[in-house]
Scaffold this motif. Structure first.
Motif, PDB file in Angstrom:
ATOM      1  N   ILE A 289      -6.405  -0.930  12.468  1.00 44.78           N
ATOM      2  CA  ILE A 289      -5.158  -0.211  12.188  1.00 44.78           C
ATOM      3  C   ILE A 289      -4.398   0.037  13.490  1.00 44.78           C
ATOM      4  CG2 ILE A 289      -6.481   1.986  12.134  1.00 44.78           C
ATOM      5  CD1 ILE A 289      -4.303   3.053  10.190  1.00 44.78           C
ATOM      6  N   VAL A 290      -3.107  -0.265  13.489  1.00 41.04           N
ATOM      7  CA  VAL A 290      -2.252   0.132  14.619  1.00 41.04           C
ATOM      8  C   VAL A 290      -1.029   0.860  14.069  1.00 41.04           C
ATOM      9  CG1 VAL A 290      -3.004  -1.684  16.229  1.00 41.04           C
ATOM     10  CG2 VAL A 290      -1.054  -2.104  14.739  1.00 41.04           C
ATOM     11  N   ILE A 291      -0.603   1.875  14.831  1.00 42.50           N
ATOM     12  CA  ILE A 291       0.534   2.694  14.409  1.00 42.50           C
ATOM     13  C   ILE A 291       1.681   2.427  15.384  1.00 42.50           C
ATOM     14  CG2 ILE A 291       1.286   5.032  13.795  1.00 42.50           C
ATOM     15  CD1 ILE A 291      -1.332   4.210  12.413  1.00 42.50           C
ATOM     16  N   GLU A 292       2.772   1.942  14.851  1.00 43.46           N
ATOM     17  CA  GLU A 292       3.920   1.637  15.716  1.00 43.46           C
ATOM     18  C   GLU A 292       4.684   2.915  16.056  1.00 43.46           C
ATOM     19  OE1 GLU A 292       6.096  -1.132  13.325  1.00 43.46           O
ATOM     20  OE2 GLU A 292       4.241  -2.199  12.916  1.00 43.46           O
ATOM     21  N   LYS A 293       5.509   2.811  17.109  1.00 42.65           N
ATOM     22  CA  LYS A 293       6.280   3.993  17.538  1.00 42.65           C
ATOM     23  C   LYS A 293       7.224   4.466  16.430  1.00 42.65           C
ATOM     24  CE  LYS A 293       6.043   3.614  22.526  1.00 42.65           C
ATOM     25  NZ  LYS A 293       5.628   2.231  22.809  1.00 42.65           N
ATOM     26  N   ASN A 294       7.746   3.511  15.644  1.00 37.92           N
ATOM     27  CA  ASN A 294       8.685   3.883  14.574  1.00 37.92           C
ATOM     28  C   ASN A 294       7.966   4.344  13.296  1.00 37.92           C
ATOM     29  OD1 ASN A 294       7.644   1.626  13.391  1.00 37.92           O
ATOM     30  ND2 ASN A 294       9.488   0.368  13.605  1.00 37.92           N
ATOM     31  N   GLY A 295       6.634   4.482  13.380  1.00 35.21           N
ATOM     32  CA  GLY A 295       5.888   4.985  12.223  1.00 35.21           C
ATOM     33  C   GLY A 295       5.328   3.895  11.326  1.00 35.21           C
ATOM     34  N   GLY A 296       5.687   2.652  11.574  1.00 36.43           N
ATOM     35  CA  GLY A 296       5.121   1.549  10.787  1.00 36.43           C
ATOM     36  C   GLY A 296       3.618   1.436  11.032  1.00 36.43           C
ATOM     37  N   ILE A 297       2.898   0.982  10.012  1.00 37.09           N
ATOM     38  CA  ILE A 297       1.440   0.860  10.128  1.00 37.09           C
ATOM     39  C   ILE A 297       1.045  -0.573   9.799  1.00 37.09           C
ATOM     40  CG2 ILE A 297      -0.794   1.631   9.204  1.00 37.09           C
ATOM     41  CD1 ILE A 297       0.690   4.219   8.359  1.00 37.09           C
ATOM     42  N   ALA A 298       0.314  -1.214  10.708  1.00 36.25           N
ATOM     43  CA  ALA A 298      -0.180  -2.571  10.434  1.00 36.25           C
ATOM     44  C   ALA A 298      -1.697  -2.511  10.259  1.00 36.25           C
ATOM     45  CB  ALA A 298       0.178  -3.501  11.582  1.00 36.25           C
ATOM     46  N   LEU A 299      -2.185  -3.235   9.251  1.00 37.21           N
ATOM     47  CA  LEU A 299      -3.623  -3.295   8.981  1.00 37.21           C
ATOM     48  C   LEU A 299      -4.093  -4.743   8.998  1.00 37.21           C
ATOM     49  CD1 LEU A 299      -4.103  -1.049   5.786  1.00 37.21           C
ATOM     50  CD2 LEU A 299      -4.465  -0.366   8.157  1.00 37.21           C
ATOM     51  N   ALA A 300      -5.339  -4.942   9.370  1.00 33.24           N
ATOM     52  CA  ALA A 300      -5.990  -6.248   9.234  1.00 33.24           C
ATOM     53  C   ALA A 300      -7.453  -5.992   8.916  1.00 33.24           C
ATOM     54  CB  ALA A 300      -5.857  -7.064  10.516  1.00 33.24           C
ATOM     55  N   PHE A 301      -8.015  -6.793   8.037  1.00 29.67           N
ATOM     56  CA  PHE A 301      -9.435  -6.645   7.685  1.00 29.67           C
ATOM     57  C   PHE A 301      -9.889  -7.937   7.041  1.00 29.67           C
ATOM     58  CE2 PHE A 301      -8.598  -6.182   3.169  1.00 29.67           C
ATOM     59  CZ  PHE A 301      -7.329  -5.622   3.139  1.00 29.67           C
ATOM     60  N   SER A 302     -11.202  -8.099   6.893  1.00 33.12           N
ATOM     61  CA  SER A 302     -11.661  -9.345   6.285  1.00 33.12           C
ATOM     62  C   SER A 302     -12.396  -9.095   4.979  1.00 33.12           C
ATOM     63  CB  SER A 302     -12.516 -10.165   7.257  1.00 33.12           C
ATOM     64  OG  SER A 302     -13.615  -9.424   7.709  1.00 33.12           O
ATOM     65  N   ILE A 303     -12.299 -10.099   4.119  1.00 31.91           N
ATOM     66  CA  ILE A 303     -13.033 -10.089   2.851  1.00 31.91           C
ATOM     67  C   ILE A 303     -13.951 -11.317   2.842  1.00 31.91           C
ATOM     68  CG2 ILE A 303     -11.209  -8.919   1.561  1.00 31.91           C
ATOM     69  CD1 ILE A 303     -10.515 -11.755   0.403  1.00 31.91           C
ATOM     70  N   PHE A 304     -14.938 -11.308   1.952  1.00 32.73           N
ATOM     71  CA  PHE A 304     -15.689 -12.531   1.682  1.00 32.73           C
ATOM     72  C   PHE A 304     -14.951 -13.254   0.563  1.00 32.73           C
ATOM     73  CE2 PHE A 304     -19.534 -10.085   3.275  1.00 32.73           C
ATOM     74  CZ  PHE A 304     -19.650 -10.827   4.440  1.00 32.73           C
TER      75      PHE A 304
ATOM     76  N   PRO B  71     -10.273   4.797  13.571  1.00 40.13           N
ATOM     77  CA  PRO B  71      -9.217   5.768  13.865  1.00 40.13           C
ATOM     78  C   PRO B  71      -8.102   5.195  14.740  1.00 40.13           C
ATOM     79  CG  PRO B  71     -10.958   6.007  15.461  1.00 40.13           C
ATOM     80  CD  PRO B  71     -11.312   4.794  14.629  1.00 40.13           C
ATOM     81  N   ALA B  72      -6.937   5.812  14.676  1.00 41.79           N
ATOM     82  CA  ALA B  72      -5.842   5.508  15.615  1.00 41.79           C
ATOM     83  C   ALA B  72      -4.930   6.730  15.667  1.00 41.79           C
ATOM     84  CB  ALA B  72      -5.065   4.287  15.147  1.00 41.79           C
ATOM     85  N   PHE B  73      -4.520   7.131  16.874  1.00 42.66           N
ATOM     86  CA  PHE B  73      -3.550   8.224  16.993  1.00 42.66           C
ATOM     87  C   PHE B  73      -2.142   7.645  17.078  1.00 42.66           C
ATOM     88  CE2 PHE B  73      -7.026  11.070  18.338  1.00 42.66           C
ATOM     89  CZ  PHE B  73      -6.653  12.235  17.662  1.00 42.66           C
ATOM     90  N   ALA B  74      -1.212   8.255  16.364  1.00 40.74           N
ATOM     91  CA  ALA B  74       0.202   7.904  16.519  1.00 40.74           C
ATOM     92  C   ALA B  74       0.729   8.637  17.750  1.00 40.74           C
ATOM     93  CB  ALA B  74       0.976   8.314  15.271  1.00 40.74           C
ATOM     94  N   SER B  75       1.895   8.205  18.234  1.00 39.51           N
ATOM     95  CA  SER B  75       2.430   8.820  19.456  1.00 39.51           C
ATOM     96  C   SER B  75       2.788  10.298  19.249  1.00 39.51           C
ATOM     97  CB  SER B  75       3.643   8.030  19.957  1.00 39.51           C
ATOM     98  OG  SER B  75       4.537   7.841  18.896  1.00 39.51           O
ATOM     99  N   ASP B  76       2.983  10.720  17.986  1.00 41.69           N
ATOM    100  CA  ASP B  76       3.288  12.136  17.734  1.00 41.69           C
ATOM    101  C   ASP B  76       2.015  12.989  17.594  1.00 41.69           C
ATOM    102  OD1 ASP B  76       2.230  11.438  15.296  1.00 41.69           O
ATOM    103  OD2 ASP B  76       3.935  12.110  14.101  1.00 41.69           O
TER     104      ASP B  76
END
Lengths: 404, 166
Positions: free
Chosen positions: A100-115, A47-52
């Motif tokens: 997951i991180v939610i930027e102030k401008n609404g952009g969303i960055a994801l990172a995860f791993s695969i095999f 989970p991640a909360f956005a600033s709104d």
């Protein structure tokens, strides 16, 4: 002719039985409730909360990473969007999960791993949404290296840049070629100035760390990333360490969180958790099975990780306490962990209003009777919530009382 | 389904004629209650139970050594239990076992999504770290080795077992 039709009937009924057996076995053996990409089928949910105040979730289900948001604290969700067009061989290690991180401008960055191959070598992939989670860019590897990378963690710095740290095995083969013994893997990091679209060249923060545990991550202040990790100290002792970066490009010293003396050549699959309060207190929780102590522990530091308090044991030792998580919010700090009584898993919580010097009595706040994800904590800037995915009862978001 | 039907018909027709082909090493599904079954079926015999997994780095090094140990000591029952979290992959597990000379051991694969319960049945204090070896003596006494086992330690335990016999 009769013989042939008998044979066919026998064959048909055998196939029916085999198909049914396969199906029920599969359902039973899976840690997910179903095989589709829906939230209810997820094995890992972050989970991640956005600033709104919007809650965002990133989850692993049906071989995909999906993202959706909720404006009513998890009661209903937007239509999920998949981060990749194709199905992926996602890293299903116990401590692997999408970030997951939610930027102030609404952009969303994801990172995860695969095999990336049959030998379970990992690869950390990243992507970004610039349209509020309606679509995601093509997946990109976080580094050009082809050696195994796993357990990425992602944080959003005060200036809007993203900071990633992960476990990386690139130093293993060169060391072995030089005839040096190499244990574990390296802790690597990289920053992104464009909201997680591209990352700077990966750099080593510390070598010979444990290769199979999640990282604990927080900021001590703007531009001051802090990572807690299971290190490999001299003699193969896999105890925890903390590193405070001087700035996002400058790793700091490796400082020991506690002397548990867990000498083990194995994968504990059980990483730590870190949170840093507004008053700069470091809160750390971890699991060990060392000579000095066994179980889940908590410790605090008032001096940026130079020294830590005596470890405080968590949970009932006869109930296999696991997966501790700590989060500091404006009204105090909260810890959760799982316990298991042979039939039921419960999430237990306790809270502190004095920077972790004293804690309330633990209270079971949720239970389930089948497998479950690690319990996580998330804050909307006001309250702290338990975020917990369970196979039997689905996803839960529960506000946690202040324990007073 | 159609392919399965054809395959089963072929199998039934050919069963009478063909001698039994060598079967690939069996992987028994390890589910609720399996642990008691393992303990019961080896009661009174020195038994080495090894928990491992295909994604575990130290296991890759240790498995061939255990394969050799099994070959050298037919007097010990060797039970291998693949205990990665599910999805435990039968193909990958079988390939690793056979490569390590452990294809003919008694091989199990965690096959219950509720791994916490499986582990709790085996040892309530075990949180899933692998490799892990349990040495079970004739009298049922259990010696637990966390992490990679050293072969000399296994040999020493076995010598003690033999000494008890005399």
């Amino acid at each position: 002719m009769l013989r042939m039709s008998l044979l066919a009937t026998l064959a048909f009924s055998l196939c029916q039985t085999m198909a049914n057996a396969q199906m029920s076995h599969h359902q039973h053996a899976s840690e997910a409730a179903c095989e589709e990409v829906d939230l209810r089928c997820a094995s890992k949910v972050t989970p991640a909360f956005a600033s709104d105040g919007t809650l965002w979730l990133a989850w692993m289900a049906g071989g995909r990473i999906s993202v959706a948001s909720s404006k009513d604290q998890g009661r209903s969700f937007s239509t999920p969007v998949q981060a990749s067009k194709e199905k992926l061989n996602l890293d299903w290690g116990p401590d692997a999960r999408p970030q997951i991180v939610i930027e102030k401008n609404g952009g969303i960055a994801l990172a995860f791993s695969i095999f990336r191959d049959k030998a379970f070598n990992g690869q950390v992939l990243t992507t970004r949404s610039s349209d509020g989670g309606q679509s995601f860019a093509e997946l990109r590897p976080i580094t050009a290296s082809n050696d195994s990378q796993r357990f990425a963690t992602l944080g959003l710095d005060a200036d809007g840049s993203a900071f990633a740290a992960w476990i990386d095995k690139r130093n293993r083969v060169p060391a072995q070629q030089e005839g040096r013994k190499y244990e574990g893997a390296g802790l690597f990091f990289a920053s992104s100035k464009d909201g997680g679209t591209t990352y700077a060249e990966a750099r080593l923060a510390s070598d010979n760390t444990c290769e199979c545990c999640r990282l604990g991550f927080a900021f001590a202040g703007p531009g001051r990333p802090v990572v807690v990790f299971r290190n490999i100290f001299e003699g193969g002792v896999r105890d925890h360490a903390v590193m405070t970066f001087a700035d996002p490009a400058t790793p700091g010293e490796v400082r020991r969180v506690s002397n548990d003396e867990w000498q083990i050549s194995a994968c504990p699959h059980h990483g730590p958790s870190l949170s840093i309060s507004a008053a700069s207190t470091y809160h750390v929780t971890w699991y060990t099975n060392g000579k000095a102590r066994k179980g889940l522990f908590y410790a605090r530091s008032d001096d940026q990780g130079r020294t830590f308090s005596d470890p405080l044991p968590l949970g009932r030792a006869d109930r296999n306490p696991t997966r501790p998580y700590v989060l500091s919010g404006p009204h105090g700090a909260t810890m959760v962990w799982k316990e298991f009584d042979g039939e039921r898993t419960s999430v237990n919580a306790m809270t502190s209003h004095d920077e972790g010097k004293s804690w309330s009595k633990p209270v079971a706040i949720a239970t389930t009777t089948d497998t479950s994800d690690h319990p996580l904590l998330v804050s909307d800037g006001q309250k702290i919530y338990l975020s917990w995915m369970t196979k039997a009862d689905g996803y839960r978001l529960l506000p946690i009382g202040d324990g007073s | 389904m159609k392919r399965c039907l054809l395959a089963v018909i072929f199998l039934l027709v050919s069963l009478a004629a063909a001698p039994a082909a060598e079967t690939p090493s069996e992987l028994k599904p390890f589910v609720r209650g399996s642990w008691q079954e393992v303990l019961r079926s080896h009661a009174g015999r020195p038994t080495l139970v090894h928990f491992w997994g295909v994604t575990c780095g130290p296991c890759k090094v240790e498995l061939p050594l255990l394969g050799q140990f099994m070959k050298d000591h037919s007097e010990v029952d060797v039970v291998m239990i693949s205990a990665d979290l599910v999805p435990n992959l039968p193909g990958a597990a079988r390939a690793m076992l056979e490569k390590a000379g452990l294809g003919s051991a008694e091989n199990w694969l965690f096959s219950d999504g509720f791994v916490e319960r499986l582990r709790f049945e085996i040892d309530p204090a075990w949180q899933g770290e692998i490799p892990r070896t349990l040495l079970i003596a004739r009298d049922g006494a259990v010696t637990t080795i966390e992490g990679s086992a050293e072969i000399p330690d296994l040999e020493k335990w076995l010598a003690q077992q033999k000494a008890v016999m005399r």
